[in-house]
Design a protein around this motif. Structure first.
Motif, PDB file in Angstrom:
ATOM      1  N   SER A  98      -7.994  -4.044   6.154  1.00  0.00           N
ATOM      2  CA  SER A  98      -9.162  -3.452   5.508  1.00  0.00           C
ATOM      3  C   SER A  98      -9.881  -2.494   6.456  1.00  0.00           C
ATOM      4  O   SER A  98     -10.278  -1.380   6.069  1.00  0.00           O
ATOM      5  CB  SER A  98     -10.116  -4.546   5.038  1.00  0.00           C
ATOM      6  OG  SER A  98     -11.269  -3.993   4.437  1.00  0.00           O
ATOM      7  N   LEU A  99     -10.057  -2.896   7.711  1.00  0.00           N
ATOM      8  CA  LEU A  99     -10.690  -2.016   8.695  1.00  0.00           C
ATOM      9  C   LEU A  99      -9.828  -0.783   8.948  1.00  0.00           C
ATOM     10  O   LEU A  99     -10.342   0.335   9.109  1.00  0.00           O
ATOM     11  CB  LEU A  99     -10.919  -2.776  10.001  1.00  0.00           C
ATOM     12  CG  LEU A  99     -11.972  -3.893   9.965  1.00  0.00           C
ATOM     13  CD1 LEU A  99     -11.920  -4.716  11.247  1.00  0.00           C
ATOM     14  CD2 LEU A  99     -13.368  -3.316   9.769  1.00  0.00           C
ATOM     15  N   GLN A 100      -8.518  -0.982   8.989  1.00  0.00           N
ATOM     16  CA  GLN A 100      -7.622   0.155   9.215  1.00  0.00           C
ATOM     17  C   GLN A 100      -7.675   1.124   8.037  1.00  0.00           C
ATOM     18  O   GLN A 100      -7.605   2.344   8.234  1.00  0.00           O
ATOM     19  CB  GLN A 100      -6.197  -0.355   9.444  1.00  0.00           C
ATOM     20  CG  GLN A 100      -6.034  -1.072  10.781  1.00  0.00           C
ATOM     21  CD  GLN A 100      -4.685  -1.745  10.921  1.00  0.00           C
ATOM     22  OE1 GLN A 100      -4.201  -2.399  10.000  1.00  0.00           O
ATOM     23  NE2 GLN A 100      -4.052  -1.568  12.076  1.00  0.00           N
ATOM     24  N   GLY A 122      -7.233   0.558  -5.562  1.00  0.00           N
ATOM     25  CA  GLY A 122      -7.088  -0.567  -6.464  1.00  0.00           C
ATOM     26  C   GLY A 122      -5.698  -1.166  -6.378  1.00  0.00           C
ATOM     27  O   GLY A 122      -4.933  -0.898  -5.447  1.00  0.00           O
ATOM     28  N   GLY A 123      -5.363  -1.975  -7.358  1.00  0.00           N
ATOM     29  CA  GLY A 123      -4.026  -2.530  -7.466  1.00  0.00           C
ATOM     30  C   GLY A 123      -3.644  -3.457  -6.340  1.00  0.00           C
ATOM     31  O   GLY A 123      -4.491  -4.105  -5.711  1.00  0.00           O
ATOM     32  N   THR A 124      -2.343  -3.512  -6.077  1.00  0.00           N
ATOM     33  CA  THR A 124      -1.840  -4.431  -5.054  1.00  0.00           C
ATOM     34  C   THR A 124      -2.362  -4.088  -3.667  1.00  0.00           C
ATOM     35  O   THR A 124      -2.568  -4.972  -2.838  1.00  0.00           O
ATOM     36  CB  THR A 124      -0.306  -4.430  -5.035  1.00  0.00           C
ATOM     37  OG1 THR A 124       0.163  -3.092  -4.803  1.00  0.00           O
ATOM     38  CG2 THR A 124       0.261  -4.943  -6.358  1.00  0.00           C
ATOM     39  N   CYS A 125      -2.584  -2.807  -3.399  1.00  0.00           N
ATOM     40  CA  CYS A 125      -3.114  -2.419  -2.089  1.00  0.00           C
ATOM     41  C   CYS A 125      -4.534  -2.945  -1.913  1.00  0.00           C
ATOM     42  O   CYS A 125      -4.867  -3.515  -0.869  1.00  0.00           O
ATOM     43  CB  CYS A 125      -3.088  -0.907  -1.915  1.00  0.00           C
ATOM     44  SG  CYS A 125      -3.590  -0.349  -0.269  1.00  0.00           S
ATOM     45  N   GLY A 126      -5.361  -2.774  -2.942  1.00  0.00           N
ATOM     46  CA  GLY A 126      -6.718  -3.299  -2.865  1.00  0.00           C
ATOM     47  C   GLY A 126      -6.737  -4.800  -2.661  1.00  0.00           C
ATOM     48  O   GLY A 126      -7.547  -5.327  -1.882  1.00  0.00           O
ATOM     49  N   LEU A 171      -5.803  -5.500   0.985  1.00  0.00           N
ATOM     50  CA  LEU A 171      -6.910  -5.209   1.896  1.00  0.00           C
ATOM     51  C   LEU A 171      -7.984  -6.290   1.808  1.00  0.00           C
ATOM     52  O   LEU A 171      -8.552  -6.699   2.829  1.00  0.00           O
ATOM     53  CB  LEU A 171      -7.518  -3.841   1.568  1.00  0.00           C
ATOM     54  CG  LEU A 171      -6.602  -2.627   1.681  1.00  0.00           C
ATOM     55  CD1 LEU A 171      -7.378  -1.360   1.399  1.00  0.00           C
ATOM     56  CD2 LEU A 171      -5.922  -2.557   3.040  1.00  0.00           C
ATOM     57  N   ASP A 172      -8.269  -6.753   0.621  1.00  0.00           N
ATOM     58  CA  ASP A 172      -9.291  -7.788   0.451  1.00  0.00           C
ATOM     59  C   ASP A 172      -8.900  -9.091   1.149  1.00  0.00           C
ATOM     60  O   ASP A 172      -9.767  -9.867   1.559  1.00  0.00           O
ATOM     61  CB  ASP A 172      -9.535  -8.060  -1.039  1.00  0.00           C
ATOM     62  CG  ASP A 172     -10.227  -6.897  -1.736  1.00  0.00           C
ATOM     63  OD1 ASP A 172     -10.821  -6.049  -1.027  1.00  0.00           O
ATOM     64  OD2 ASP A 172     -10.154  -6.832  -2.974  1.00  0.00           O
ATOM     65  N   ALA A 173      -7.596  -9.310   1.290  1.00  0.00           N
ATOM     66  CA  ALA A 173      -7.113 -10.562   1.883  1.00  0.00           C
ATOM     67  C   ALA A 173      -6.869 -10.452   3.390  1.00  0.00           C
ATOM     68  O   ALA A 173      -6.604 -11.468   4.039  1.00  0.00           O
ATOM     69  CB  ALA A 173      -5.824 -10.992   1.189  1.00  0.00           C
ATOM     70  N   CYS A 226       0.811  -1.226   0.000  1.00  0.00           N
ATOM     71  CA  CYS A 226       0.000   0.000   0.000  1.00  0.00           C
ATOM     72  C   CYS A 226       0.843   1.273   0.000  1.00  0.00           C
ATOM     73  O   CYS A 226       0.297   2.373   0.204  1.00  0.00           O
ATOM     74  CB  CYS A 226      -0.948  -0.002   1.197  1.00  0.00           C
ATOM     75  SG  CYS A 226      -2.254  -1.257   1.085  1.00  0.00           S
ATOM     76  N   GLU A 227       2.157   1.151  -0.206  1.00  0.00           N
ATOM     77  CA  GLU A 227       2.993   2.341  -0.286  1.00  0.00           C
ATOM     78  C   GLU A 227       2.487   3.268  -1.391  1.00  0.00           C
ATOM     79  O   GLU A 227       2.243   2.843  -2.519  1.00  0.00           O
ATOM     80  CB  GLU A 227       4.446   1.949  -0.578  1.00  0.00           C
ATOM     81  CG  GLU A 227       5.201   1.426   0.616  1.00  0.00           C
ATOM     82  CD  GLU A 227       6.658   1.119   0.283  1.00  0.00           C
ATOM     83  OE1 GLU A 227       7.441   0.942   1.230  1.00  0.00           O
ATOM     84  OE2 GLU A 227       6.994   1.051  -0.918  1.00  0.00           O
TER      85      GLU A 227
END
Length: 558
Positions: free
Chosen positions: A530-532, A516-520, A523-525, A505-506
């Motif tokens: 995700s809450l943070q 989106g992308g790797t951060c999304g 978060l989904d995993a 998420c950098e």
């Protein structure tokens, strides 16, 4: 510095680098040729792009006005509640509604509820409260701290804990309803996570203990292995754990149904609150029963098909006769079980004591937090009020800091039960500032908001008015309330000592509700991350709003 100041050095905000930046900006601005009156108030203290600083300036401007301060703090995204007793969290009016709905009996003298009908003198049917306002108000006062003004320490403590026995029958059979109501409250307090305390299958556990050991037979550390073998023989405790998991799953399902979470059009906003359970164990019970119920709490965390039991905790008054006698033994039980069930979570009520409580000796005040941290290995402790009576208490806070052992601090509850309200107040000054000065992670909590007649916003308001918390401190409290939750998944933060996003998420923009992308994908995993992220997004929106409000306060014509 006043002589009554309880700490060695004046308290600074925990992020000292921000404190120094803010101070240097003030000094630099003061040195400008232009007179300070020519500058907007927000600009004097803050860089134009520093939203945090501007929100802090807004907080400073309203903290003397209780209504404006509460509005600000109600709006503040407050993360999670990590110390919440489900039955004590339900508003007393709801408990009265349950009692009337079920038409249970209430003793007209003691105001204790009882099932089933028929009522026997001096009992009255709960439906009498529909037409008898005086009766209803008496019940309200007996089942909560409503109107309680007795300044005596012991009386306030006793009244608080007595409420649970009085409304117990009214709360029975309504755990699903109660959880839905508490989820609504959590959502209205602008929180995304609820970790609530609830027991399960205590009767079955006691029956098994009586069968294989005897409820009154003493237990020593040398007996732990034998007792564990007897309880788990032929899958006996595993079966109880499966039944307990099914019970809790039903409570959770009932709450979700009450909130209409399956109906996208009509779902209550509280459906967005992530709910997890900590298994509570009564500490004032026979030794073998405590051991067995602790074991159940560890087993629940690994029960197949049920992933919402995330921790175990000891409850009931810490100053109870059995609790005082068996405190160290119970910490040894937890250490033993943690060794048998690695990776399972423990949070403990510890240090919920002050001098002056009946039966509490000076010695009792010297080791409870130490024992919870160093013997039991608790990841969080609740209350921690007796800190400065603990042996080597400064060293203890350093251990908590280095081990990232968090404090759950229910400020309103501590004030009502223990008269530990603020620095410098008798009988014992509240140690919140001492924990924060040592960089111990802290999360504010509600404890029993229904009984206390309070909410999370009130605890944050106490933080500002009684402990001089600024916006930087409040923001860290909200973040720690999620970082130290027992929800599954990896964190959004690179490490617990700072607030830098993990590598996936950098560079992600918290103004986005979901990146989106790797951060999304990350978060989904990961539920925790995700809450943070949701919290960070809400903080971004909050800071945009109140930095603009700071501008308007400084220059109404702008």
């Amino acid at each position: 510095m006043p002589e009554s100041w309880p700490y060695e050095t004046p308290h600074e905000p925990k992020d000292n680098s921000r404190y120094r930046r803010k101070l240097s900006r003030r000094l630099a601005t003061a040195a400008l040729v232009l007179p300070s009156a020519a500058w907007p108030a927000w600009a004097v203290g803050c860089d134009p792009d520093d939203k945090e600083c501007q929100v802090d300036e807004y907080l400073t401007s309203v903290k003397g006005d209780p209504d404006q301060l509460r509005a600000f703090l109600l709006d503040l995204p407050k993360g999670g509640d990590l110390h919440n007793h489900l039955r004590g969290a339900v508003p007393t009016e709801k408990l009265i509604d349950y009692a009337i709905r079920d038409n249970i009996c209430i003793n007209d003298l003691t105001l204790q509820s009882r099932r089933p009908q028929p009522c026997k003198s001096p009992e009255r049917p709960a439906t009498d409260m529909n037409g008898d306002v005086n009766f209803r108000n008496r019940v309200l006062g007996a089942w909560s701290m409503e109107g309680f003004t007795n300044p005596d320490l012991q009386a306030g403590h006793d009244h608080f804990f007595a409420t649970f026995g009085k409304f117990g029958a009214a709360a029975d059979r309504h755990d699903g309803d109660s959880l839905a109501e508490v989820a609504r409250i959590t959502d209205r307090q602008n929180q995304v996570y609820l970790e609530t305390l609830l027991g399960a299958r205590s009767t079955d556990t006691k029956k098994l203990v009586n069968k294989v050991w005897g409820t009154q037979k003493p237990v020593t550390p040398n007996d732990f292995g034998t007792l564990l073998d007897k309880l788990t023989e032929n899958g006996a405790m595993a079966a109880i754990a499966n039944h307990a998991a099914n019970d809790l799953a039903q409570v959770y399902t009932d709450a979700r149904n009450e909130l209409q979470c399956a109906d996208r059009q009509n779902a209550d906003p509280a459906c967005g609150v992530d709910i997890r359970f900590d298994h509570q164990v009564g500490r004032n019970q026979p030794q073998a029963v405590v051991f067995a119920q602790l074991l159940l709490g560890f087993l629940l965390q690994g029960t197949q098909g049920w992933d919402r039991s995330v921790g175990v905790n000891l409850v009931q008054p810490e100053d109870g006769k059995i609790s005082l006698r068996d405190y160290h033994l119970q910490m040894q039980m937890i250490r033993f079980l943690k060794g048998k069930f690695p990776g399972k979570h423990v949070t403990l009520h510890a240090g919920e004591l002050v001098s002056g409580l009946e039966g509490v000796s000076y010695h009792d005040l010297t080791f409870h937090i130490n024992d919870a941290v160093n013997t039991a290995g608790a990841e969080r402790i609740g209350h921690g009020v007796d800190l400065r009576h603990e042996d080597e208490w400064r060293a203890l806070t350093h251990v908590m800091r280095d081990q990232h052992t968090a404090l759950e601090a229910p400020l309103t509850s501590n004030c009502q039960i223990l008269k530990a309200c603020a620095p410098g107040e008798e009988p014992d000054t509240h140690p919140l500032t001492a924990y924060r000065d040592a960089n111990v992670p802290v999360a504010l909590a509600t404890d029993d908001a229904g009984v206390s007649r309070s909410d999370m916003t009130e605890d944050y308001q106490r933080g500002v008015t009684h402990f001089a918390l600024d916006y930087y401190a409040l923001k860290k409290l909200t973040r720690d309330s999620l970082e130290y939750g027992f929800m599954p998944g990896g964190s959004l933060w690179r490490n617990r000592d700072g607030f830098e996003f993990v590598q996936p998420c950098e560079g992600a923009d918290p103004s986005q509700e979901h990146p989106g992308g790797t951060c999304g994908e990350y978060l989904d995993a990961n539920v925790k991350a995700s809450l943070q992220w949701t919290q960070e997004h809400r903080l971004h929106v909050f800071e945009e709003k109140y930095s603009n409000a700071a501008h308007r306060l400084a220059d109404p014509a702008a």
